[in-house]
Design a protein around this motif. Structure first.
Motif, PDB file in Angstrom:
ATOM      1  N   ILE A  61      24.569  26.619  79.096  1.00 29.31           N
ATOM      2  CA  ILE A  61      24.801  27.977  78.656  1.00 29.31           C
ATOM      3  C   ILE A  61      24.110  27.927  77.326  1.00 29.31           C
ATOM      4  CG2 ILE A  61      26.607  29.230  77.754  1.00 29.31           C
ATOM      5  CD1 ILE A  61      28.568  27.836  79.857  1.00 29.31           C
ATOM      6  N   GLY A  62      23.866  27.040  76.570  1.00 26.04           N
ATOM      7  CA  GLY A  62      23.284  27.187  75.268  1.00 26.04           C
ATOM      8  C   GLY A  62      21.594  27.790  75.409  1.00 26.04           C
ATOM      9  N   ALA A  63      21.192  26.896  76.576  1.00 27.22           N
ATOM     10  CA  ALA A  63      19.537  27.101  76.974  1.00 27.22           C
ATOM     11  C   ALA A  63      19.442  28.616  77.740  1.00 27.22           C
ATOM     12  CB  ALA A  63      19.137  25.974  77.713  1.00 27.22           C
ATOM     13  N   ALA A  64      20.451  28.929  78.336  1.00 28.54           N
ATOM     14  CA  ALA A  64      20.465  30.118  79.009  1.00 28.54           C
ATOM     15  C   ALA A  64      20.597  31.313  77.909  1.00 28.54           C
ATOM     16  CB  ALA A  64      21.476  30.342  79.955  1.00 28.54           C
ATOM     17  N   ALA A  65      21.560  31.175  76.915  1.00 27.56           N
ATOM     18  CA  ALA A  65      21.633  32.049  75.913  1.00 27.56           C
ATOM     19  C   ALA A  65      20.568  32.153  75.053  1.00 27.56           C
ATOM     20  CB  ALA A  65      22.923  31.837  74.922  1.00 27.56           C
ATOM     21  N   THR A  66      19.799  31.229  74.915  1.00 26.02           N
ATOM     22  CA  THR A  66      18.489  31.005  73.944  1.00 26.02           C
ATOM     23  C   THR A  66      17.382  31.769  74.767  1.00 26.02           C
ATOM     24  OG1 THR A  66      19.221  28.878  73.222  1.00 26.02           O
ATOM     25  CG2 THR A  66      16.882  29.523  73.024  1.00 26.02           C
ATOM     26  N   GLU A  67      17.257  31.703  76.084  1.00 25.15           N
ATOM     27  CA  GLU A  67      16.231  32.430  76.794  1.00 25.15           C
ATOM     28  C   GLU A  67      16.443  33.819  76.958  1.00 25.15           C
ATOM     29  OE1 GLU A  67      15.426  30.603  80.551  1.00 25.15           O
ATOM     30  OE2 GLU A  67      14.493  32.577  81.256  1.00 25.15           O
ATOM     31  N   GLN A  68      18.052  34.199  76.870  1.00 22.42           N
ATOM     32  CA  GLN A  68      18.173  35.753  76.930  1.00 22.42           C
ATOM     33  C   GLN A  68      17.735  36.216  75.529  1.00 22.42           C
ATOM     34  OE1 GLN A  68      21.930  36.637  78.645  1.00 22.42           O
ATOM     35  NE2 GLN A  68      21.814  35.209  80.207  1.00 22.42           N
ATOM     36  N   PHE A  69      18.255  35.812  74.499  1.00 18.29           N
ATOM     37  CA  PHE A  69      17.995  36.068  73.328  1.00 18.29           C
ATOM     38  C   PHE A  69      16.583  36.144  73.021  1.00 18.29           C
ATOM     39  CE2 PHE A  69      22.168  34.168  71.668  1.00 18.29           C
ATOM     40  CZ  PHE A  69      22.804  35.367  71.207  1.00 18.29           C
ATOM     41  N   ALA A  70      15.634  35.262  73.647  1.00 20.34           N
ATOM     42  CA  ALA A  70      14.204  35.053  73.396  1.00 20.34           C
ATOM     43  C   ALA A  70      13.743  36.236  73.940  1.00 20.34           C
ATOM     44  CB  ALA A  70      13.582  33.789  73.800  1.00 20.34           C
ATOM     45  N   ALA A  71      14.148  36.494  75.140  1.00 21.04           N
ATOM     46  CA  ALA A  71      13.695  37.505  76.062  1.00 21.04           C
ATOM     47  C   ALA A  71      13.791  38.892  75.253  1.00 21.04           C
ATOM     48  CB  ALA A  71      14.347  37.782  77.460  1.00 21.04           C
ATOM     49  N   LEU A  72      14.881  39.037  74.558  1.00 19.24           N
ATOM     50  CA  LEU A  72      15.197  40.273  73.915  1.00 19.24           C
ATOM     51  C   LEU A  72      14.390  40.481  72.672  1.00 19.24           C
ATOM     52  CD1 LEU A  72      19.142  40.284  74.594  1.00 19.24           C
ATOM     53  CD2 LEU A  72      17.431  41.961  75.506  1.00 19.24           C
ATOM     54  N   GLY A  73      13.445  39.328  72.288  1.00 25.57           N
ATOM     55  CA  GLY A  73      12.666  39.517  71.105  1.00 25.57           C
ATOM     56  C   GLY A  73      13.310  38.940  69.750  1.00 25.57           C
ATOM     57  N   ALA A  74      14.450  38.191  69.997  1.00 28.59           N
ATOM     58  CA  ALA A  74      15.039  37.845  68.745  1.00 28.59           C
ATOM     59  C   ALA A  74      14.418  36.164  68.317  1.00 28.59           C
ATOM     60  CB  ALA A  74      16.612  37.187  68.845  1.00 28.59           C
ATOM     61  N   ARG A  75      14.421  36.098  67.216  1.00 32.88           N
ATOM     62  CA  ARG A  75      13.823  34.830  66.466  1.00 32.88           C
ATOM     63  C   ARG A  75      15.079  33.800  66.701  1.00 32.88           C
ATOM     64  NH1 ARG A  75      13.012  33.002  60.786  1.00 32.88           N
ATOM     65  NH2 ARG A  75      10.738  31.923  60.871  1.00 32.88           N
ATOM     66  N   VAL A  76      14.857  32.783  67.577  1.00 28.81           N
ATOM     67  CA  VAL A  76      15.963  31.813  67.932  1.00 28.81           C
ATOM     68  C   VAL A  76      15.769  30.628  67.207  1.00 28.81           C
ATOM     69  CG1 VAL A  76      17.483  30.964  69.588  1.00 28.81           C
ATOM     70  CG2 VAL A  76      15.942  32.804  70.243  1.00 28.81           C
ATOM     71  N   HIS A  77      16.891  30.190  66.422  1.00 27.03           N
ATOM     72  CA  HIS A  77      16.980  28.721  65.813  1.00 27.03           C
ATOM     73  C   HIS A  77      17.799  27.898  66.872  1.00 27.03           C
ATOM     74  CE1 HIS A  77      15.290  30.035  61.944  1.00 27.03           C
ATOM     75  NE2 HIS A  77      16.064  31.564  62.308  1.00 27.03           N
ATOM     76  N   MET A  78      16.989  27.072  67.808  1.00 23.63           N
ATOM     77  CA  MET A  78      17.649  26.320  68.402  1.00 23.63           C
ATOM     78  C   MET A  78      18.130  24.778  67.964  1.00 23.63           C
ATOM     79  SD  MET A  78      14.749  26.425  71.429  1.00 23.63           S
ATOM     80  CE  MET A  78      15.674  25.408  72.650  1.00 23.63           C
ATOM     81  N   VAL A  79      19.480  24.677  67.731  1.00 26.93           N
ATOM     82  CA  VAL A  79      20.174  23.449  67.295  1.00 26.93           C
ATOM     83  C   VAL A  79      20.315  22.333  68.249  1.00 26.93           C
ATOM     84  CG1 VAL A  79      22.032  22.523  65.771  1.00 26.93           C
ATOM     85  CG2 VAL A  79      21.106  24.979  65.369  1.00 26.93           C
ATOM     86  N   VAL A  80      19.782  21.324  68.052  1.00 28.45           N
ATOM     87  CA  VAL A  80      19.913  20.319  69.285  1.00 28.45           C
ATOM     88  C   VAL A  80      20.041  18.818  68.595  1.00 28.45           C
ATOM     89  CG1 VAL A  80      18.341  21.571  70.898  1.00 28.45           C
ATOM     90  CG2 VAL A  80      17.256  19.817  68.945  1.00 28.45           C
ATOM     91  N   ARG A  81      20.721  18.133  69.054  1.00 28.55           N
ATOM     92  CA  ARG A  81      20.807  16.592  68.519  1.00 28.55           C
ATOM     93  C   ARG A  81      19.769  15.802  69.052  1.00 28.55           C
ATOM     94  NH1 ARG A  81      26.280  14.193  71.412  1.00 28.55           N
ATOM     95  NH2 ARG A  81      25.764  14.674  73.508  1.00 28.55           N
ATOM     96  N   ASP A  82      18.964  15.933  69.792  1.00 30.28           N
ATOM     97  CA  ASP A  82      17.887  15.460  70.363  1.00 30.28           C
ATOM     98  C   ASP A  82      16.543  15.983  70.232  1.00 30.28           C
ATOM     99  OD1 ASP A  82      17.154  12.563  72.145  1.00 30.28           O
ATOM    100  OD2 ASP A  82      15.784  14.116  72.293  1.00 30.28           O
ATOM    101  N   LEU A  83      15.573  15.796  69.559  1.00 29.59           N
ATOM    102  CA  LEU A  83      14.547  16.746  69.112  1.00 29.59           C
ATOM    103  C   LEU A  83      13.513  16.637  70.461  1.00 29.59           C
ATOM    104  CD1 LEU A  83      13.555  16.399  65.464  1.00 29.59           C
ATOM    105  CD2 LEU A  83      14.308  18.528  66.615  1.00 29.59           C
ATOM    106  N   GLU A  84      13.449  15.639  71.403  1.00 26.22           N
ATOM    107  CA  GLU A  84      12.771  15.356  72.404  1.00 26.22           C
ATOM    108  C   GLU A  84      13.177  16.290  73.473  1.00 26.22           C
ATOM    109  OE1 GLU A  84      11.261  11.755  74.962  1.00 26.22           O
ATOM    110  OE2 GLU A  84      11.421  11.454  72.664  1.00 26.22           O
TER     111      GLU A  84
END
Ligand SMILES: NC(=O)c1ccc[n+]([C@@H]2O[C@H](COP(=O)([O-])OP(=O)(O)OC[C@H]3O[C@@H](n4cnc5c(N)ncnc54)[C@H](OP(=O)(O)O)[C@@H]3O)[C@@H](O)[C@H]2O)c1
Length: 336
Positions: A61-84
């Protein structure tokens, strides 16, 4: 702004029925019958160019929300625990949306030190304040585990880390007002009552789904409390539940549930829709402190025995403040 809810083409009675009959309402059937498919969560382009923060942004769900925010032109700060894993998700989402405004941040939400470091990093990077902070990262453990700070891991991940992060980002959220804080909770919390005297459930035998549901119940109570505190700063705080979505987390933690309901589970994008809608909608800014699903306010309780008392809420707040190391009440402290 026009309310996106009013544009949904189904009657209140159908919506009510879906909400009460859990299986169709929580599955993809509910999403479609409510007429949400194809309806933009941000028809007025409110989020274009705005900073949003999503935890657990590499999966489900977090990746899907990120994709929707990005598609809407937002600057998304993706917080992850594993950088790879984060870089893989960022590449995938960038290719799908054409966005080059996807910024990775490493943080273990269950560690208070890691949360403090993330808040400092975000405070440095934000341009015009934060428009939305999405507490999406979640975990359902197979046995009792402790965080690095010694707290029960489910509570630490879903409640203590998000509470501290919210507190530390208040100045950035206030600078981005009207801004939103969104807790991604779960319909599972309908089965649990707050145990204000045993937040880590140390007196109970371990039960992963019940511990998870208890932490999710606390998120709903916390959204109400934080909204009261932060409203005057132009920050509204919400809880939402995504229904049942087909994600790696569900496959791993609930394999039988996944194989039984697989065909009618929501897509991660359907689960994420209300997160993005809440971040954008003016209607949400005016109705903080509530639980939402499919762009509508839902009851926080379905049975009488899960209601907590004001005294229990006060004990919860006092304990969480101490556990998360908040120096002062939210809304008055944090880095400038
Ligand atoms: N899917 C559903 O039907 C459903 C229903 C109700 C509620 N939810 C809620 O929706 C949210 C997303 O779940 P999902 O189904 O999309 O599961 P998921 O695919 O497992 O995603 C969970 C995300 O949280 C991250 N995460 C876990 N612990 C973390 C920590 N300590 N620090 C930082 N990140 C951490 C995971 O990172 P890694 O990839 O590194 O593990 C992953 O990115 C959760 O809060 C969940 O409780 C989901």
């Amino acid at each position: 702004m026009k309310s996106a809810v009013r544009s949904i083409g189904n009657s209140d009675a159908v919506d009510w029925l879906l909400d009460r009959t859990v299986l169709p309402g929580f599955s993809s059937i509910g999403y479609r019958v409510r007429g949400l498919a194809g309806s933009s969560p941000d028809p007025d382009g409110t989020l274009a160019g705005r900073d949003v923060v999503v935890t657990g942004a590499n999966s489900g769900i977090g990746a899907a929300a990120t994709e929707q925010f990005a598609a809407l032109g937002a600057r998304v700060h993706m917080v992850v625990r594993d950088l790879e894993r984060g870089a893989d998700a960022r590449a995938r989402i960038s290719e799908a949306t054409g966005s080059d405004e996807l910024h990775l941040h490493r943080c273990d939400l269950s560690s208070l030190d890691s949360v403090r470091a993330l808040a400092a990093e975000l405070a440095d990077e934000r341009a015009d304040g934060i428009a939305a902070l999405v507490h999406n990262a979640g975990v359902l453990t197979p046995e009792r585990r402790k965080s690095v700070d010694g707290y029960e891991l489910t509570l630490a991940t879903h409640v203590l880390g998000p509470l501290l992060l919210t507190e530390l980002l208040v100045p950035a959220l206030a600078a981005g007002a009207p801004s939103k804080v969104i807790f991604v909770t779960s319909g599972g919390m309908y089965t649990e009552k707050l145990d204000a005297d045993d937040l880590e459930l140390e007196r109970r035998e371990f039960d992963g789904p019940a511990f998870y549901a208890h932490a999710k119940r606390i998120q709903v109570i916390l959204a109400g409390r934080l909204d009261e505190q932060l409203r005057s700063r132009g920050i509204s705080v919400h809880a939402m539940h995504p229904g049942w979505a087909d994600t790696p987390g569900v496959v791993e933690a609930l394999p039988r549930f996944h194989s039984t309901l697989g065909p009618i589970l929501r897509t991660p994008a359907e689960g994420a829709d209300t997160i993005v809608w809440l971040a954008a909608a003016e209607e949400a800014a005016e109705n903080g402190g509530n639980l939402w699903m499919d762009r509508r306010i839902r009851p926080a309780h379905r049975v009488p025995w899960t209601h907590e008392t004001p005294a229990e809420r006060a004990r919860l707040w006092a304990k969480l403040s101490a556990m998360a190391g908040l120096d002062e009440p939210a809304g008055r402290s944090g880095p400038g």
